[in-house]
Design a protein around this motif. Structure first.
Motif, mmCIF file in Angstrom:
data_model
loop_
_atom_site.group_PDB
_atom_site.id
_atom_site.type_symbol
_atom_site.label_atom_id
_atom_site.label_comp_id
_atom_site.label_asym_id
_atom_site.label_seq_id
_atom_site.Cartn_x
_atom_site.Cartn_y
_atom_site.Cartn_z
ATOM 1 N N PHE A 11 0.790 -1.232 0.000
ATOM 2 C CA PHE A 11 0.000 0.000 0.000
ATOM 3 C C PHE A 11 0.819 1.277 0.000
ATOM 4 O O PHE A 11 0.310 2.339 -0.319
ATOM 5 N N TRP A 12 2.105 1.225 0.317
ATOM 6 C CA TRP A 12 2.921 2.441 0.320
ATOM 7 C C TRP A 12 2.963 3.082 -1.055
ATOM 8 O O TRP A 12 2.731 4.274 -1.204
ATOM 9 N N THR A 27 -5.879 10.344 1.190
ATOM 10 C CA THR A 27 -5.631 8.906 1.117
ATOM 11 C C THR A 27 -5.275 8.401 2.509
ATOM 12 O O THR A 27 -4.741 9.147 3.332
ATOM 13 N N ARG A 28 -5.576 7.144 2.758
ATOM 14 C CA ARG A 28 -5.168 6.450 3.976
ATOM 15 C C ARG A 28 -4.845 5.023 3.569
ATOM 16 O O ARG A 28 -5.453 4.489 2.642
ATOM 17 N N TYR A 141 2.760 4.984 11.288
ATOM 18 C CA TYR A 141 4.040 5.006 10.573
ATOM 19 C C TYR A 141 3.906 4.535 9.123
ATOM 20 O O TYR A 141 4.787 4.794 8.306
ATOM 21 N N HIS A 142 2.795 3.867 8.777
ATOM 22 C CA HIS A 142 2.567 3.463 7.389
ATOM 23 C C HIS A 142 1.942 4.578 6.545
ATOM 24 O O HIS A 142 2.030 4.534 5.320
ATOM 25 N N GLN A 143 1.289 5.536 7.176
ATOM 26 C CA GLN A 143 0.602 6.598 6.438
ATOM 27 C C GLN A 143 1.638 7.507 5.770
ATOM 28 O O GLN A 143 2.582 7.948 6.409
ATOM 29 N N CYS A 154 8.910 -2.214 -0.383
ATOM 30 C CA CYS A 154 7.739 -2.460 0.448
ATOM 31 C C CYS A 154 7.939 -3.658 1.356
ATOM 32 O O CYS A 154 7.180 -3.866 2.273
ATOM 33 N N GLY A 155 8.942 -4.463 1.106
ATOM 34 C CA GLY A 155 9.167 -5.661 1.899
ATOM 35 C C GLY A 155 9.823 -5.414 3.239
ATOM 36 O O GLY A 155 10.075 -6.334 3.991
#
Length: 156
Positions: A11-12, A27-28, A141-143, A154-155
């Protein structure tokens, strides 16, 4: 404003792609489509929750249509891969459109047919079309991760 939900792998990158579009107002990133309430990233990453990494896209339909967003969804990932995107493997990385109403469902179905008819993919489109389930925000921290940290795998 209107809302759309897309799962297209990590999703990043998906969030970064959609947030640059004119007409997208917010976006989220989070998790949707599974059976566990309020899952953590670690639990989703394990593949046991049934959730897909999902990007919530809020948009102004007078500026960008849902159909245009679905077209962009097909641009941002490989919709022929089943339960993976690149090196990210598992059901949490599946290609899925979560629809909110019959109109979104119909547009998603028509767009899958349209993109299939283009003949640009060697394999059939594997994108799932599912009724929207509860969306759980990912950890903070992902937002906007790529805005905060630059382009990384992304891994991680």
């Amino acid at each position: 404003m209107a809302t759309a939900y897309f799962g297209a792998g990590c999703f990043w990158g998906v969030e970064a792609f959609f947030e640059r579009l004119t007409g997208v107002t917010a976006t989220r990133v989070g998790y949707s489509g599974g059976t566990v309430e309020n899952p953590s990233y670690e639990l989703v990453k394990s593949g046991v929750t049934g959730h897909a990494e999902t990007t919530k896209v809020e948009f102004d339909p007078s500026v960008i249509s849902y159909a245009s967003l679905v077209d962009q969804f097909f641009e941002v990932h490989d919709p022929t891969q089943i339960n993976r995107q690149g090196e990210d493997v598992g059901t949490q990385y599946r290609s899925v459109i979560f629809f909110l109403d019959d109109e979104q469902r119909q547009v998603a179905e028509e767009k899958i047919q349209e993109w299939s008819d283009k003949g640009i993919y060697k394999l059939p489109i594997a994108t799932q079309i599912k009724k929207a389930a509860p969306f759980y925000d990912a950890e903070e921290y992902h937002q906007k991760y790529l805005q905060k940290h630059g382009s990384v795998s992304c891994g991680i």
